[in-house]
Every structure is written in structure tokens, then in C-alpha cells.
Design an enzyme around this catalytic site. Structure first.
Site, short mmCIF file in Angstrom:
data_model
loop_
_atom_site.label_atom_id
_atom_site.label_comp_id
_atom_site.label_asym_id
_atom_site.label_seq_id
_atom_site.Cartn_x
_atom_site.Cartn_y
_atom_site.Cartn_z
CB ILE A 166 9.10 -14.72 0.33
CG1 ILE A 166 8.96 -16.15 -0.14
CG2 ILE A 166 8.73 -13.73 -0.77
CD1 ILE A 166 7.51 -16.55 -0.40
CB CYS A 167 11.18 -10.07 2.55
SG CYS A 167 12.70 -9.56 1.74
NE ARG A 168 7.66 -3.51 -2.21
CZ ARG A 168 8.39 -2.63 -2.87
NH1 ARG A 168 9.60 -2.33 -2.45
NH2 ARG A 168 7.92 -2.02 -3.94
CG MET A 216 6.65 -10.75 -2.32
SD MET A 216 6.04 -12.38 -2.86
CE MET A 216 4.46 -11.94 -3.57
#
Ligand SMILES: Cc1cc2nc3c(=O)[nH]c(=O)nc-3n(C[C@H](O)[C@H](O)[C@H](O)COP(=O)(O)OP(=O)(O)OC[C@H]3O[C@@H](n4cnc5c(N)ncnc54)[C@H](O)[C@@H]3O)c2cc1C
Length: 565
Positions: free
Chosen positions: A525-527, A553
Site C-alpha cells: 500500500i501507498c497513497r 489509500m
């Protein structure tokens, strides 16, 4: 050859003008029930909002222009009331006098459009309830608004107690594009606006998670949304106001109500003439826009079209297809072999400076068809090079076929240059392009317009990475089984984090691989998905089972924070 055209706006008027350009000898009679031909109904919400100040600006070409420039016999205030296909005649009624005359035709073109849905609800005919379909509709709304504001400004002048002008309230029934455009324009005119929508989202053609982003945006601009609630009726209230009653038992006070519940193809004449009506309730035509009667053509909102992507019959009420179909019918009548390719529902709406646009199949359509041969990606590229002032993020969802990489649909939202991305993707869909074609597309670039990797290229590269196995992805709805690895910086987690995720910032990943499991799938996961992609590449090459959580996200919350970025 004598050609009668019924309906003188988008499809009808373009058919008449094209036919004249192809055939100087044809006798063309165009009849229109209303007072105007060839007017811009797409501009009506903006006339309501006073963005387009003059009514005359909406009249693209008037009856005299058609008479003088195109030698078309135009009759406004003239309604076609009956077709006799065996005698090849049409009965015409003068709306003002009631006089009925009969005209014969060699070819007949129907472009009667699709009237607004107007359910027989209690109180629906009360004063103050309007539709937005014609120039007289828009005029009536403006007069109603003016009347209210004159009254209020008068009170303001004469009474020392009323120094604060009360906010007027509008209720718009229906969260489709006509409803929302009108809602925005009423906000600009100072109304407190509530949109009541029976469905669980606004803008039904797009997928719910993308609609959520638009919903957040319009709510941020003052529109109140009442979703999952249908209108049950209307009641007169004090001082010429209304109360809108909903099925859930709620009531909304209103100084004006706009009905925008969608449209239904006008098939009255076609049914009387015994023409074939399709399963979706529109006039059935072939690719030449010919109905089941070889001498009768039909175009525009009244016809069913083949969905270009899914192959299903569908109803698409848009000006572009109506104009093209009118032109094709004229071509065919003039002896040319023109064909309509089908429609992919390419649409756009501007709301408070932002844009939502879409083309092709949505995911929910594919699910309804039980089509499992598709994949989707979410991306949030900048509208142009980030270093050049004014770049804004675009939220994009791109859907493509797993088996042959063909592009199926795209939806995009943002505050800058959304339209050109969806237009490019729409053209790509129509040309049968694959995501690999998008990778290679050569598009305009200078920093104020785009990026060396345009969002369209970027979408193609991401989708191609998925299909080539370079970037395996998973979606949030099936994320619970994996080991969640968040590669953002710790300070970003303070804003929002995924429960249970282990945080190893991307810059530390290579040094901390020992902390990661080799027997489980790692979901990164990242933004927005970009750093997660870099991390996924590291992990795959180091022998881990890794996948990128698509869209990061921003897709988890389906971009609740998108507009703030
Ligand atoms: C408020 C509004 C905003 C819109 N905005 C957009 C937009 O931004 N983008 C977009 O792509 N599309 C938009 N549309 C849709 C677009 O305007 C329609 O898809 C297009 O006008 C359809 O063309 P048509 O010729 O089929 O029907 P219309 O343009 O509706 O014309 C049909 C005409 O036929 C006449 N008629 C019907 N029956 C008879 C009869 N028996 N005798 C004589 N005359 C008859 C009607 O009076 C009507 O004027 C909008 C529509 C509205 C109402």
C-alpha cells in the site's frame, strides 16, 4: 423526392441540413411541435443559472435560417399526429389552431426525442414545479426565480426588519446530469439546494466508488444529497412554497422544484405506425438508422442503439449520437452507404469547476452481464507536469479485458483537463485499442498541458504492467487475506492508515526485507499506488509473492480525501 422530418432539434435539424447539402432537389419539410428549431437544450441549465444570459444565444439556427440557407420548409408549432405507412402520409396538426392537414412523403425521418419522465405523483402539477427540457421551460424557471427575488428585494427595501434576505430553497428530483447541472446553477443563483435521488449514487452511468468522489465534491459546494429516497408527492405550503414528500417519510420545503427523473424515448408515433419497438423501449433501427419500415428512419433519443462495447441494445440520450445519426439518415436517404457504429455513452459534466467524464462500459455493467473477463486499475495522475503551476490530480478508473487487453471503459474526475483524457480514451475504445496501444499513444505535451507520460499513457502502462505480470494487483474488497505492507512515510500514517498494516517506508525496504513473510502474499500500500508499484517490483525480484493494492489509500476510501490533495 419528398422527405418529412418530425422533430426539429438535434437529430432532426442535422438531418435536414445534411440532406440539403447532399441533394439540392429534395423537397424537405421539417415539423416541430414547439416554438423553436435547432436550439441548444444542453445550454438550458446554464440559462437558468444566468451563465448564458440571453435566451437568443440558445437558438443555434432559427426557422428562417433553415428556410433561407437550406431551403427547408420549416413548420414550428406543428405536430405530427399520425403516420399512415401504407399511404405514406403524415397528419399534421397546427398546435395553435388545431387545424389538421395531410402531407405525403417518400421518406420519413422521426427525431421526436425523449420527454422527461413525469410520474403521476400527487401534486406534480402544482405551480413552482418545473422540468428543464425546452426553452419555454427555462424561461418559466427564470420568471419564477425573478418573481421570488423581486418580491424579496421589495420586502428588503420596505421593511427594516428584513435586512437579511431569506435563503430560497430548491429541491431537484434526480441526480443525473440534467439534475446536477441545474442544481449547480441554482446554487449560483443563491438557492439552498437539495437533490433527492432514488438510487444509492448520483450519476448512474459511473461506478459507485467514482460517484462517491463527485458526491463529496458537490456536497463540499453546498448541495445536500438525499440518496436512496424517492419522491412520493408534493404539497402546497404557505406563501406559494411547496413541500416535497419522499418515500422514506421525509419532507423538504422548497421555493422551487426541478424534476429531472430521466427521459423516456418518444415512441408514440412509431407505435401508431406499427414500427418495431426494441426491448429497451426505443424505436428499433438498423445501422443505417432505418426502422422496420424501409421508408421510415428514426434517430436521436427515441431510438435504441447498440452499445459499442457490450453489444447490448441500449438507450443513450446524448446530443453527439443524435447529431451523427441525423447525418447518417440523411446520407442514406441521399443514396450513401453510411452506418452508425453504435454508441459508447461518452459523457461529461462540469460541476463547480470540476469535471466528471466517462466512456465505454462501467464495471457495474460488466458485472450485470456476468462478464468476468476484465480487470480495472485506479490512478491519480497530475493533470499536467507537477512542477508547472496549477496541476491538479485526476482520479481515473480504467477497465480493460484480461484476455486480449482491449480497452473497455474509463471514468475520470478532476479539476483540470479531464475532458481530453476521456476523449482520447473514447476514441481509443472506438478504434478497438488495447492498453498496449495506450502505452504507445503519442499525445500533446508541454508542461502546462500534460506530462511526457500523459495520464492516458500512464493508464496504458499500468494496465500493461498488470497484464504482463510486472505489477500483480489486488483490490481492497479482497485485501483481508494478505499481509499488508504500507510503504508510506510514518507521518503520512498519522493522517490515515490501514488497520493491521506493517509500515516499512519505501526507502528502507531493501534493508528490511527480513521482516517480511515469504509464505504469504504481501499486499503493498501507498497513497496512490505508485510507491507500492516500486516496492512490488523490489519484492517480486527478491522472490516474494507481492501485489500492489490498486489505487492505494486513495482507492481504499474511494478518495474521500482526493479533492483536498
Ligand atoms: C437540459 C438538457 C441538457 C442536456 N445536456 C446535454 C449535454 O451536455 N451533452 C449531451 O450530449 N446531451 C445533452 N442533452 C441531451 C441532448 O440534448 C439530446 O440527446 C438531444 O437533443 C436529442 O436529440 P433528438 O433530436 O433526439 O431530440 P430533441 O433534441 O429533444 O428534439 C426532439 C424534438 O421533437 C419534437 N417533437 C416530438 N414529437 C413531435 C411530433 N409528434 N411532432 C412534431 N415535433 C415533435 C419535440 O418538440 C422536440 O423539440 C441535454 C438535454 C437536456 C434536456
Amino acid at each position: 423526392m419528398k422527405v418529412i422530418i418530425v422533430g426539429g432539434v438535434a437529430g432532426g435539424a442535422s438531418c435536414a441540413a445534411r440532406l440539403r447539402r447532399l441533394d439540392e432537389k429534395a423537397e424537405i419539410l421539417m415539423v416541430e411541435r414547439g416554438p423553436y428549431v435547432s436550439y441548444a437544450n444542453c445550454g438550458l441549465p446554464y440559462h437558468v443559472g444566468d451563465v448564458i444570459e440571453k435566451e437568443a444565444s440558445l437558438l443555434v439556427a432559427d426557422a428562417n435560417t433553415f428556410r433561407s440557407q437550406f431551403a427547408v420548409d420549416v413548420r414550428t408549432g406543428c405536430e405530427a399526429i399520425k403516420i399512415s405507412p401504407d399511404k405514406k402520409t403524415v397528419e399534421l396538426r397546427n398546435v395553435a389552431t388545431g387545424e389538421v392537414t395531410t402531407e405525403s412523403y417518400d421518406k420519413l425521418v422521426l427525431s421526436p426525442g425523449a420527454p422527461s419522465i413525469r410520474p403521476p405523483l400527487p401534486g406534480i402539477d402544482l405551480p413552482g414545479i418545473f422540468e428543464v427540457r425546452t426553452v419555454p421551460d427555462a424561461r418559466a424557471i427564470r420568471e419564477w426565480i425573478e418573481r421570488g427575488s423581486l418580491f424579496l428585494s421589495g420586502m428588503h427595501k420596505y421593511s427594516g426588519f428584513q435586512t437579511v434576505r431569506p435563503k430560497t430553497r430548491a429541491v431537484v428530483i434526480g441526480g443525473g446530469f440534467i439534475g446536477l447541472e441545474t442544481a449547480e446553477n441554482l446554487v449560483h443563483r443563491g438557492f439552498d439546494v437539495t437533490v433527492v435521488e432514488m438510487g444509492d449514487q448520483i450519476l448512474a452511468p459511473i461506478d459507485p466508488e467514482m460517484a462517491r468522489i463527485v458526491e463529496g465534491y458537490v456536497e463540499g459546494h453546498g448541495i445536500r444529497l438525499a440518496l436512496n429516497d424517492g419522491v412520493a408527492g408534493f404539497e402546497k405550503a404557505a406563501n406559494d412554497t411547496l413541500t416535497v414528500l419522499t418515500k422514506s417519510g421525509k419532507s423538504y420545503p422548497a421555493d422551487i422544484v426541478i424534476l429531472a427523473l430521466g427521459v423516456r424515448p418518444d415512441t408514440t408515433l412509431a407505435k401508431m405506425a406499427g414500427l418495431k419497438i426494441g426491448e429497451r423501449g426505443g424505436i428499433r433501427v438498423d445501422e443505417h438508422m432505418r426502422t422496420s419500415n424501409p421508408d421510415i428512419f428514426a434517430v436521436g433519443d427515441a431510438v435504441e442503439v447498440k452499445d459499442f462495447v457490450t453489444g447490448e441494445w441500449s438507450l443513450i440520450a446524448l446530443a453527439g449520437p443524435a447529431n451523427r445519426q441525423g447525418r447518417i439518415a440523411a446520407d442514406v436517404i441521399a443514396g450513401r452507404d453510411s452506418r452508425f457504429r453504435g454508441s459508447q455513452g461518452t459523457s461529461i459534466i462540469g460541476l463547480f469547476g470540476a469535471t466528471a467524464a466517462w466512456t465505454g462500459a462501467s464495471e457495474k455493467t460488466l458485472k450485470r452481464m456476468d462478464n468476468k473477463d476484465y480487470e480495472k486499475i485506479y490512478l491519480y495522475p497530475n493533470s499536467h507536469a507537477g512542477y508547472y503551476p496549477g496541476a491538479r490530480p485526476i482520479a481515473m478508473k480504467v477497465i480493460f479485458r484480461k484476455s486480449d487487453a482491449r480497452l473497455l471503459g474509463a471514468q475520470a474526475l478532476g479539476e483540470d483537463n479531464v475532458d481530453k483524457r476521456i476523449s482520447a480514451l473514447a476514441m481509443a475504445i472506438q478504434m478497438g485499442a488495447t492498453v498496449y496501444d495506450l502505452e504507445e499513444a503519442e499525445l500533446c505535451y508541454a508542461p502546462q498541458f500534460g506530462s511526457a507520460k500523459d495520464p492516458v499513457n500512464f493508464a496504458g502502462m499500468m494496465a500493461a504492467d498488470v497484464l504482463r505480470g510486472d505489477m500483480p494487483i489486488r483490490h481492497w474488497d479482497s485485501a483481508e487475506k494478505g499481509f499488508l505492507l504500507d510503504v508510506r512515510e510514518p507521518m503520512e500514517l498519522a493522517v490515515e492508515s490501514a488497520p493491521g498494516a506493517v509500515n516499512i517506508p519505501l526507502g528502507q525496504l531493501r534493508a528490511r526485507l527480513g521482516e517480511l513473510p515469504r509464505d504469504r502474499e504481501i499486499l503493498v500500500i501507498c497513497r496512490s499506488g505508485q510507491r507500492a508499484y516500486y516496492a512490488t517490483r523490489v519484492l517480486l525480484q527478491k522472490g516474494f509473492k507481492a501485489r500492489n493494492l490498486a489505487g492505494g489509500m486513495l482507492s481504499r476510501t474511494h478518495a474521500a480525501t482526493f479533492w483536498e490533495s
